[in-house]
Design a protein around this motif. Structure first.
Motif, PDB file in Angstrom:
ATOM      1  N   UNK A 200     -46.169 134.423   5.717  1.00 10.96           N
ATOM      2  CA  UNK A 200     -46.071 133.318   4.754  1.00 10.96           C
ATOM      3  C   UNK A 200     -46.242 133.826   3.325  1.00 10.96           C
ATOM      4  N   UNK A 201     -47.157 134.787   3.127  1.00  9.65           N
ATOM      5  CA  UNK A 201     -47.383 135.337   1.784  1.00  9.65           C
ATOM      6  C   UNK A 201     -46.124 136.012   1.252  1.00  9.65           C
ATOM      7  N   UNK A 202     -45.385 136.719   2.142  1.00  8.97           N
ATOM      8  CA  UNK A 202     -44.147 137.392   1.715  1.00  8.97           C
ATOM      9  C   UNK A 202     -43.149 136.387   1.133  1.00  8.97           C
ATOM     10  N   UNK A 203     -42.955 135.265   1.838  1.00  9.84           N
ATOM     11  CA  UNK A 203     -41.966 134.277   1.384  1.00  9.84           C
ATOM     12  C   UNK A 203     -42.478 133.542   0.146  1.00  9.84           C
ATOM     13  N   UNK A 204     -43.784 133.213   0.130  1.00 12.97           N
ATOM     14  CA  UNK A 204     -44.370 132.513  -1.027  1.00 12.97           C
ATOM     15  C   UNK A 204     -44.211 133.361  -2.285  1.00 12.97           C
ATOM     16  N   UNK A 205     -44.395 134.683  -2.137  1.00 13.32           N
ATOM     17  CA  UNK A 205     -44.212 135.587  -3.278  1.00 13.32           C
ATOM     18  C   UNK A 205     -42.759 135.589  -3.743  1.00 13.32           C
ATOM     19  N   UNK A 206     -41.814 135.614  -2.778  1.00 16.49           N
ATOM     20  CA  UNK A 206     -40.389 135.589  -3.142  1.00 16.49           C
ATOM     21  C   UNK A 206     -40.024 134.305  -3.877  1.00 16.49           C
TER      22      UNK A 206
ATOM     23  N   UNK B 257     -47.067 133.816  -6.915  1.00 13.89           N
ATOM     24  CA  UNK B 257     -47.728 135.089  -6.606  1.00 13.89           C
ATOM     25  C   UNK B 257     -49.234 134.937  -6.406  1.00 13.89           C
ATOM     26  N   UNK B 258     -49.868 133.999  -7.116  1.00 17.01           N
ATOM     27  CA  UNK B 258     -51.317 133.808  -6.972  1.00 17.01           C
ATOM     28  C   UNK B 258     -51.665 133.390  -5.541  1.00 17.01           C
ATOM     29  N   UNK B 259     -50.917 132.408  -5.004  1.00 11.85           N
ATOM     30  CA  UNK B 259     -51.163 131.948  -3.643  1.00 11.85           C
ATOM     31  C   UNK B 259     -50.850 133.056  -2.637  1.00 11.85           C
ATOM     32  N   UNK B 260     -49.806 133.836  -2.921  1.00  9.32           N
ATOM     33  CA  UNK B 260     -49.439 134.937  -2.022  1.00  9.32           C
ATOM     34  C   UNK B 260     -50.568 135.962  -1.938  1.00  9.32           C
ATOM     35  N   UNK B 261     -51.163 136.326  -3.077  1.00  9.92           N
ATOM     36  CA  UNK B 261     -52.255 137.301  -3.085  1.00  9.92           C
ATOM     37  C   UNK B 261     -53.444 136.783  -2.287  1.00  9.92           C
TER      38      UNK B 261
ATOM     39  N   UNK C 283     -53.406 134.827   0.315  1.00 15.17           N
ATOM     40  CA  UNK C 283     -53.123 134.943   1.757  1.00 15.17           C
ATOM     41  C   UNK C 283     -53.149 136.403   2.210  1.00 15.17           C
ATOM     42  N   UNK C 284     -52.641 137.321   1.363  1.00 16.87           N
ATOM     43  CA  UNK C 284     -52.719 138.742   1.718  1.00 16.87           C
ATOM     44  C   UNK C 284     -54.177 139.186   1.873  1.00 16.87           C
ATOM     45  N   UNK C 285     -55.044 138.705   0.970  1.00 20.48           N
ATOM     46  CA  UNK C 285     -56.459 139.097   1.028  1.00 20.48           C
ATOM     47  C   UNK C 285     -57.123 138.571   2.294  1.00 20.48           C
ATOM     48  N   UNK C 286     -56.786 137.323   2.698  1.00 22.90           N
ATOM     49  CA  UNK C 286     -57.323 136.786   3.956  1.00 22.90           C
ATOM     50  C   UNK C 286     -56.862 137.625   5.147  1.00 22.90           C
ATOM     51  N   UNK C 287     -55.568 137.948   5.168  1.00 21.99           N
ATOM     52  CA  UNK C 287     -55.018 138.752   6.263  1.00 21.99           C
ATOM     53  C   UNK C 287     -55.648 140.140   6.295  1.00 21.99           C
ATOM     54  N   UNK C 288     -55.851 140.736   5.112  1.00 18.04           N
ATOM     55  CA  UNK C 288     -56.468 142.066   5.039  1.00 18.04           C
ATOM     56  C   UNK C 288     -57.902 142.041   5.580  1.00 18.04           C
TER      57      UNK C 288
ATOM     58  N   UNK D  74     -34.357 132.038 -17.897  1.00 17.80           N
ATOM     59  CA  UNK D  74     -35.624 132.242 -18.613  1.00 17.80           C
ATOM     60  C   UNK D  74     -36.683 131.260 -18.123  1.00 17.80           C
ATOM     61  N   UNK D  75     -36.273 129.999 -17.958  1.00 20.87           N
ATOM     62  CA  UNK D  75     -37.208 128.978 -17.473  1.00 20.87           C
ATOM     63  C   UNK D  75     -37.740 129.338 -16.082  1.00 20.87           C
ATOM     64  N   UNK D  76     -36.847 129.820 -15.197  1.00 18.66           N
ATOM     65  CA  UNK D  76     -37.255 130.203 -13.840  1.00 18.66           C
ATOM     66  C   UNK D  76     -38.223 131.380 -13.866  1.00 18.66           C
ATOM     67  N   UNK D  77     -37.946 132.387 -14.728  1.00 20.13           N
ATOM     68  CA  UNK D  77     -38.801 133.575 -14.808  1.00 20.13           C
ATOM     69  C   UNK D  77     -40.194 133.224 -15.310  1.00 20.13           C
ATOM     70  N   UNK D  78     -40.260 132.323 -16.323  1.00 23.95           N
ATOM     71  CA  UNK D  78     -41.563 131.906 -16.874  1.00 23.95           C
ATOM     72  C   UNK D  78     -42.351 131.123 -15.835  1.00 23.95           C
ATOM     73  N   UNK D  79     -41.666 130.180 -15.150  1.00 19.03           N
ATOM     74  CA  UNK D  79     -42.344 129.341 -14.159  1.00 19.03           C
ATOM     75  C   UNK D  79     -42.871 130.169 -12.991  1.00 19.03           C
ATOM     76  N   UNK D  80     -42.098 131.177 -12.557  1.00 17.50           N
ATOM     77  CA  UNK D  80     -42.508 132.017 -11.425  1.00 17.50           C
ATOM     78  C   UNK D  80     -43.393 133.183 -11.840  1.00 17.50           C
ATOM     79  N   UNK D  81     -43.640 133.312 -13.158  1.00 18.73           N
ATOM     80  CA  UNK D  81     -44.496 134.416 -13.661  1.00 18.73           C
ATOM     81  C   UNK D  81     -43.918 135.776 -13.274  1.00 18.73           C
ATOM     82  N   UNK D  82     -42.579 135.897 -13.336  1.00 18.43           N
ATOM     83  CA  UNK D  82     -41.901 137.158 -13.015  1.00 18.43           C
ATOM     84  C   UNK D  82     -41.715 137.934 -14.312  1.00 18.43           C
TER      85      UNK D  82
END
Length: 737
Positions: free
Chosen positions: A113-119, A123-127, A129-134, A334-342
């Motif tokens: 789930x973290x992989x897809x959430x990051x895509x 990214x905050x929510x993905x990290x 979930x990765x930490x819980x899994x780790x 640009x709007x998408x990149x800012x919103x996704x923090x990419x």
């Protein structure tokens, strides 16, 4: 007897159910195998088998089987680029894993789930979930799962531009996986580390790790990852200008991507081939690859993919001069990149916007966009540096508090000992007080006897007291008479003192008035001296400049023409004579040297304007290859008209400052900004050199700083110098406009 029969029937029923479930589980495995055989191409038949397997797993309530089924669904949709569908099935996998109570399955589902959430950009929510899994993998001592989650976290931190945290996380993953001697996972970590070094612009290290990973994946016969590595290697080779090798790696991937039907990878491959064509100025190939990239472009919900598609479409619009359409697409990207923090995609979009505004002739917008690009880069560095500072500060505060606790413990022990000592002293004091009480009783008895004697003596004393009072009355009368006389003397002295104070005040006022007039005369004289010095200095500079112009013209018109005549006369001599050739070469060198001296005396570039001359100075320094000088001249400055003499002074000031920075500061980069204030021209010059102590400027033996200061003063300007050792120098000059 009836009870035994019921138990036997129940046992038989359980055996039948277990055998039935085992049969159903075998059937589910068979269905999953058949579904996998149709992937990735035939998703329709794969869904049929997966759907049947899901119904069976629900019927027998096998959460473990449901985890496998939902995992296959999620992977299938992920490969198709359907991120939302993929996430929905991975969330179902997570729910089933939690119901099963198998922590390993929970860790795997969290990572999926973290992989897809990051895509999808969170990214905050993905990290989280990765930490819980780790943590689950660490508790269950599963090194492969630990490494996988650390690698994925490292990739997310890399996407956010937090390279230090990413490097620390990936190296931890490599340390864990190397102990297991797992070639596949080791190669994968090398692959991701190479991507990080590429982001950090350490291209040599990135290529080294990519080639190591490529060899390992070739041994594992992993076509998919081999193709990805070839793509990464090609992008680095493009950056290094190795276009032929890059094109070979990219074209080698095309058959594989066509075989697996990956439109996204084909789009990216043709996009990179388009970059090569543009860099090598091959317009036909650029047009071909641009159309192919757009052919495979499709929005699918994946943030990075969608931004790439919009950028490719805007490039084609720019090439066809559809600037308005290109701007709309880049605004959306640009709007998408800012919103996704990419962060990296944000920088890429801003670069494309700069190109758009330059191509469409919107210079002001291009300048503003360049400023936004610089701010974005600076922001991520500041955020990363702030994170490091907070970590160091936390470590410092923790250490500080531990030391404070140790000190408090020591203080408490000392206070306890001190309290014990005081208790002992108190006991001793109590014993001493008892002894004193006994002694006091004895003393009181003795005192009673003495009081009786004292009473007798007091009667005698009263008589003596009356006599003393009579004497005291006479003494007071004498004292009053003496005080009256003293009061008269004080009044007379006060009058005399007042007269003296008045005379002193008048004298002080007169002296102050005299000093004030004298100081005023001195200030007027000093101002006149400064004025005469300024006139003399201005005359010296004007005389020097006029003399330079005269000498330059004499050299050019007189000696220059004479040397040209000499060259013509010598060229008519015997051409076979080597002496003639040597003489001609010497005359040419002399003419070049004469021209250089003439141009130094009076800059030829000033004929084209002050700002063109300043850009010419910067370009000449850039041509040396040792120092990069960036000059920015605001548009409103172009309208400032200075007198020719003032233009030359500004030119000499900037020339002298740049020469000092190049010679003494060891600077690799210098930035020159010329802007307009309310009534001043502002010149800011910064370098990244070694810096110096500004307090020693006045003690400098050279004439460079003195000339700069004198010229600024003649222009009625101000100069502010800021410099620190190893942090560079900043000089700000303000000149009335």
């Amino acid at each position: 007897m009836k009870r035994y029969i019921l138990c036997f029937a129940l046992i038989c029923n359980l055996i039948v159910v277990a055998q039935t479930n085992e049969h159903q589980l075998d059937k589910i495995k068979s269905l999953l195998t058949k579904a996998s055989s149709f992937l990735p191409g035939d998703t329709t038949n794969a869904k049929l088998y997966l759907n049947e397997a899901e119904k069976l797993a629900i019927a027998i309530k096998s959460d473990t089987s449901l985890c496998r089924i939902y995992n296959n669904y999620g992977v299938m949709y992920a490969k198709l680029g359907a991120a939302k569908n993929s996430l929905a099935y991975f969330e179902k996998q997570l729910s089933a894993a939690k119901r099963s109570g198998n922590q390993k399955l929970v860790a795997t589902a969290l990572r999926n789930t973290a992989n897809i959430i990051s895509d999808m950009g969170d990214n905050k929510k993905a990290i989280e979930r990765y930490q819980l899994a780790y943590q689950i993998a660490k508790n269950s001592n599963d090194p492969n799962e630990q490494s996988a989650n650390l690698v994925n976290m490292g990739m997310v931190y890399m996407t956010l531009g937090n390279y230090n945290t990413s490097m620390h996380t990936l190296i931890s993953a490599l340390d864990i996986i190397e102990k297991t001697k797992n070639l596949s996972e080791t190669a994968y970590v090398q692959y991701v580390l190479a991507a990080l070094y590429n982001r950090m612009k350490n291209f040599d290290k990135a290529l080294e790790l990519n080639f190591k990973a490529l060899d390992n994946f070739k041994k594992l016969k992993d076509e998919r990852t081999v193709a990805a590595l070839r793509f990464n290697i090609a992008t680095i080779q493009i950056k290094k200008g190795q276009f032929t090798q890059a094109e070979e790696n990219l074209t080698a991937n095309i058959p594989y991507f066509e075989k697996i039907g990956s439109k996204e990878r084909l789009m990216k491959t043709y996009g990179q081939l388009l970059v090569i064509a543009e860099r090598t100025l091959d317009e036909k190939q650029a047009e071909k690859y641009s159309k192919l990239a757009l052919q495979y472009s499709a929005l699918n919900g994946n943030v990075i993919n969608d931004i790439t598609v919009l950028r490719n479409q805007s490039r084609l619009d720019i090439s066809e001069e559809k600037f308005a359409d290109a701007e709309k697409k880049l605004d959306k990207a640009l709007e998408m990149a800012i919103k996704a923090n990419q962060f990296l995609e944000l920088l890429n979009v801003r670069r494309d916007r700069i190109v758009l505004y330059q191509q469409s002739g919107q210079a002001r917008k291009a300048t503003l966009e360049l400023a936004e690009y610089d701010l974005a880069k600076e922001k991520v560095l500041n955020e990363e540096n702030l994170t490091i500072v907070n970590q160091l500060r936390t470590a410092y505060e923790t250490d500080k508090k531990e030391k404070q606790i140790d000190l408090l413990n020591k203080d408490n022990r000392i206070k306890s000992l001190d309290l014990l000592n005081r208790q002992l002293q108190l006991d001793k004091s109590n014993a001493f007080i008892q002894q004193q009480d006994q002694q006091l009783t004895i003393n009181q008895l003795e005192l009673t006897n003495k009081n009786q004697l004292l009473a007798n003596q007091q009667l005698d004393a009263e008589k003596k007291t009356q006599n003393i009072k009579s004497l005291e009355k006479q003494s007071r009368i004498q004292k009053l008479e003496l005080q009256n006389k003293n009061l008269e003397v004080k009044q007379r002295n006060l009058a005399i003192g007042s007269l003296l104070m008045a005379f002193l005040a008048i004298g002080a006022i007169s002296f102050s008035y005299y000093k004030r007039n004298k100081l005023k005369q001195q200030n007027l004289l000093q101002a006149e001296i400064y004025k005469q010095q300024e006139i003399a200095t201005r005359a010296v500079f004007e005389g020097e400049q006029n003399e330079r112009i005269r000498i330059a013209r004499d050299l050019h018109d007189g000696i220059g023409q004479m040397l040209s005549v000499v060259k013509m006369n010598v060229s008519t001599l015997n051409p076979a004579d080597k002496t003639v050739d040597n003489t001609l070469n010497l005359v040419d060198k002399t003419i070049d040297e004469l021209r250089s001296i003439s141009h130094n005396l009076i800059p030829e570039a000033l004929n084209f304007g002050l700002y063109a001359a300043l850009e010419d100075i910067c370009q000449k320094i850039n041509d040396t290859g040792k120092t990069q000088v960036n000059i920015h001249i605001a548009e409103n400055v172009q309208h400032i008209n200075l007198a020719q003499q003032n233009k030359l002074s500004v030119y000499r000031i900037v020339q002298e400052v740049l020469n000092n920075m190049v010679k003494h500061a060891n600077a690799s980069q210098i930035d020159v900004d010329i802007t307009k204030g309310e009534a001043h021209m502002l010149i800011a010059i910064r370098d990244n050199g070694v810096g110096f102590d500004t307090a020693k400027i006045d003690d400098s033996k050279g004439i460079g700083w003195k000339n700069i200061s004198a010229r600024v003063h003649l222009l009625d300007g101000d100069m502010n110098i800021k410099s620190e050792r190893l942090l560079g120098t900043q000089i700000e000059i303000s000149i009335p406009a």
